[in-house]
Every structure is written in structure tokens, then in C-alpha cells.
Design an enzyme around this catalytic site. Structure first.
Site, mmCIF file in Angstrom:
data_model
loop_
_atom_site.group_PDB
_atom_site.id
_atom_site.type_symbol
_atom_site.label_atom_id
_atom_site.label_comp_id
_atom_site.label_asym_id
_atom_site.label_seq_id
_atom_site.Cartn_x
_atom_site.Cartn_y
_atom_site.Cartn_z
ATOM 1 N N GLN A 296 -17.789 42.464 45.751
ATOM 2 C CA GLN A 296 -16.672 42.910 44.916
ATOM 3 C C GLN A 296 -15.350 42.469 45.548
ATOM 4 O O GLN A 296 -15.125 42.640 46.741
ATOM 5 C CB GLN A 296 -16.723 44.444 44.758
ATOM 6 C CG GLN A 296 -15.719 45.008 43.763
ATOM 7 C CD GLN A 296 -15.940 44.528 42.327
ATOM 8 O OE1 GLN A 296 -17.070 44.269 41.927
ATOM 9 N NE2 GLN A 296 -14.875 44.393 41.561
ATOM 10 N N LYS B 151 -21.150 48.682 37.192
ATOM 11 C CA LYS B 151 -22.168 47.629 37.331
ATOM 12 C C LYS B 151 -23.514 48.239 37.704
ATOM 13 O O LYS B 151 -24.557 47.853 37.161
ATOM 14 C CB LYS B 151 -21.727 46.597 38.392
ATOM 15 C CG LYS B 151 -20.571 45.729 37.909
ATOM 16 C CD LYS B 151 -19.966 44.873 39.013
ATOM 17 C CE LYS B 151 -18.712 44.177 38.506
ATOM 18 N NZ LYS B 151 -18.008 43.376 39.519
ATOM 19 N N ASP C 246 -22.196 36.000 40.230
ATOM 20 C CA ASP C 246 -20.797 36.071 39.808
ATOM 21 C C ASP C 246 -20.249 34.675 39.475
ATOM 22 O O ASP C 246 -19.223 34.550 38.818
ATOM 23 C CB ASP C 246 -19.943 36.640 40.962
ATOM 24 C CG ASP C 246 -19.338 37.989 40.631
ATOM 25 O OD1 ASP C 246 -19.328 38.380 39.450
ATOM 26 O OD2 ASP C 246 -18.871 38.649 41.581
HETATM 27 N N1 GUN Z 1 -12.937 41.849 41.048
HETATM 28 C C1 GUN Z 1 -12.376 41.795 39.828
HETATM 29 N N2 GUN Z 1 -13.201 41.204 38.953
HETATM 30 C C2 GUN Z 1 -14.310 40.868 39.636
HETATM 31 C C3 GUN Z 1 -15.529 40.239 39.279
HETATM 32 O O1 GUN Z 1 -15.782 39.843 38.130
HETATM 33 N N3 GUN Z 1 -16.428 40.080 40.278
HETATM 34 C C4 GUN Z 1 -16.179 40.494 41.540
HETATM 35 N N4 GUN Z 1 -17.115 40.270 42.458
HETATM 36 N N5 GUN Z 1 -15.069 41.070 41.910
HETATM 37 C C5 GUN Z 1 -14.138 41.261 40.950
#
Ligand code: GUN
Length: 285
Positions: A98, A54, A121
Site C-alpha cells: 500500500q 481490499k 497492482d
Molecule cells: N495508494 C493509493 N492508491 C493505491 C493503489 O491503487 N495501490 C496501492 N498499492 N497503493 C495505493
């Protein structure tokens, strides 16, 4: 029939290029650079890889990112305090925590603490609830990516039978609501569904996000269906595969996403999209 292969990597690259342009325009007109804060608690290896990807993607399009690493022993109060600071920071337009979080930290308390205007998100209850009425501030990135792929393929879901396999909060449930908003006829299947094929064979569009390699076999697919595979599974031999038997199903479907290179690259592209969107809204306000 041999299915057309939907090239998620190419569509994601196009979206990323578009975000780069939007950022340059915003910088020229308003002197504003979008900022994304990523909070990573603990040292989960998969999370570390996701976060690194990311951050790299942000750098490539010109989003300023801030990585906040907290130890696995961090208290909930510490995480909430960091979120308070980021909520108040005018240079931060997106906040992402996350997941998963360590046991001592309540995921719901954390997600609901994020200012929903910065919830890129799309996991805050406000944004989840907004999916019901079609008024979400940010749609969640993976289902949003699937929606963009379908749009790119010029597939209008109105009136079509869409079967979503998997009912997670992150993918299956929001996906179903987003498709309903576009007037698809939606059926959601999950772990406890009996005779899955009874449902999947009705699908004009089959979206699979179950996390089970090889779950969808050719006899479970209607000839000519569009098959979207959201699964990412690592096999014991190290290969990455989706939830769909790609080899078999691609002989029956009209279009199919590969794994890797299908939905996966779209998730990060839509995170960048939501972050740029948030920055543009802050400028407009
Ligand atoms: N953990 C697994 N997929 C995601 C996601 O799309 N966003 C976040 N914040 N954590 C995750």
C-alpha cells in the site's frame, strides 16, 4: 441531452461475482485458493481504510488474504525481506504494497523487489514498461477498471479522440498507454497544461484523474462526449465528489460516471480479477 449514468457499482459487482465462480472452479479442479498479501507500513488513516476494503473484498469472493502490518519506523531492509518471503511463497499469488510509504523507504526499490508475476497492482517497472508494448503481465487496477467500464458500455475507442486529464503514474499515464494500445487518439493534459478547455472540448471520451473538485465544467465538454471521472475528493462539508461538475456536465455528455459509484468500485474489482488471474496462471504453469 441527459447523460446515461454508468453504474460502476453494478459492473464491479458483476466482475466480483465472476471471480467467485472462477475461484470455485479452480478449487474444485486443482484444490488451489488464490492468495493475496497486503503490506501496510505505518498508520496513514486513508491507507488503513483502503487496505480494510481490499481485505473485505477478498473475503467476499473467496481470496485468502494475508495482511502484513509494519510500523511506520520499519526500515527498507525489513520491507524487502518481507517481500522476499512472499515472492517465494507458493500460496501467495498477488503482492500489494500500500502506498504511500514512509520517507525512509524507497518506493521504487520496494516495487521493483516484487516478483512481477505477483505484481497485481501493476506498479513494477516491468509491468509499467509492458504497457508501452502491450505486453504487461498485470495492467494497473484503476485504468483497467476504466477500460472494463468502457467495454461494458460497448464503447469502442478505436479512432476516437480521448483526452486524459492528469498524468500520474498510477492512473493518467497508464490509462493513456492502454487507450493508445486500442488505437484511440490520445492527448494527455496535466497541471501545467495551458487552456485546458482547448483540449477537453475535442474529446469524444474525457477521462479525468486530476484530484481537483469541479475542474471540468460543462463548457469544457463536447456535446455527446463520454465522461469518466476518476477523481475522489472530500469537500469541507464531508461530501465526496469527483473532478467533474456532475450536475452540469450530465446535461451535456451522452454518458458519465458518478462519484461515488463510478470508477471507485472498479479498482478493487480489478485487483481481485488480477489476483485470480495470477492464481490461474500459476495452476496452468
Ligand atoms: N495508494 C493509493 N492508491 C493505491 C493503489 O491503487 N495501490 C496501492 N498499492 N497503493 C495505493
Amino acid at each position: 441531452m441527459t447523460a446515461h449514468i454508468i453504474d460502476g457499482k453494478a459492473v464491479a459487482a458483476k466482475i466480483r461475482g465472476e471471480q467467485k465462480e472462477r475461484i470455485l472452479r479452480m478449487q474444485a479442479a486443482h484444490g488451489v485458493t488464490p492468495g493475496l498479501a497486503v503490506i501496510l507500513v505505518g498508520e496513514d488513516p486513508a491507507s488503513q481504510v483502503y487496505v480494510r476494503n481490499k481485505i473485505t473484498a477478498c473475503r467476499e469472493v473467496g481470496i485468502r488474504s494475508e495482511l502484513i502490518k509494519l510500523p511506520a519506523t520499519a526500515s527498507q531492509a525489513e520491507v524487502l525481506k518481507r517481500i522476499d518471503e512472499l515472492n517465494a511463497d507458493k500460496g501467495i499469488h498477488g503482492i500489494l504494497v500500500q502506498l504511500p510509504l514512509p520517507k525512509q523507504v524507497d518506493v521504487h526499490a520496494v516495487l521493483e523487489h516484487i516478483d512481477f508475476h505477483k505484481d497485481v497492482d501493476g506498479f513494477h517497472l516491468y509491468n509499467v514498461g509492458g504497457l508501452i508494448t502491450g505486453h504487461t503481465v498485470f495492467p494497473p487496477c484503476t485504468p483497467y477498471g476504466v477500460q472494463k467500464l468502457l467495454e461494458h458500455e460497448k464503447i469502442n475507442v478505436e479512432g476516437l479522440n480521448v483526452v486524459v486529464v492528469g498524468a500520474s503514474n498510477i492512473v493518467g499515464k497508464p490509462m493513456a498507454l492502454m487507450l493508445m494500445q486500442q488505437d484511440a487518439t490520445v492527448c494527455i493534459c496535466h497541471k501545467k497544461t495551458r487552456d485546458l478547455a482547448q483540449f477537453t472540448t475535442l474529446a469524444d471520451i474525457l477521462v479525468v484523474a486530476a484530484g481537483v473538485p469541479g475542474l471540468i465544467q460543462p463548457q469544457m465538454v463536447k456535446p455527446g462526449a463520454v465522461v469518466i471521472d476518476v477523481g475522489i475528493n472530500r469537500l469541507p462539508d464531508g461530501r465526496i465528489v469527483g473532478d467533474v461538475d456532475f450536475e452540469g456536465v450530465s446535461k451535456k455528455a451522452s454518458a458519465i460516471t458518478p462519484v461515488p459509484g463510478g470508477v471507485g468500485p472498479m479498482t478493487i474489482a480489478m485487483l481481485l480479477f488480477n489476483t485470480v488471474e495470477s492464481a490461474e496462471r500459476s495452476v496452468a504453469a
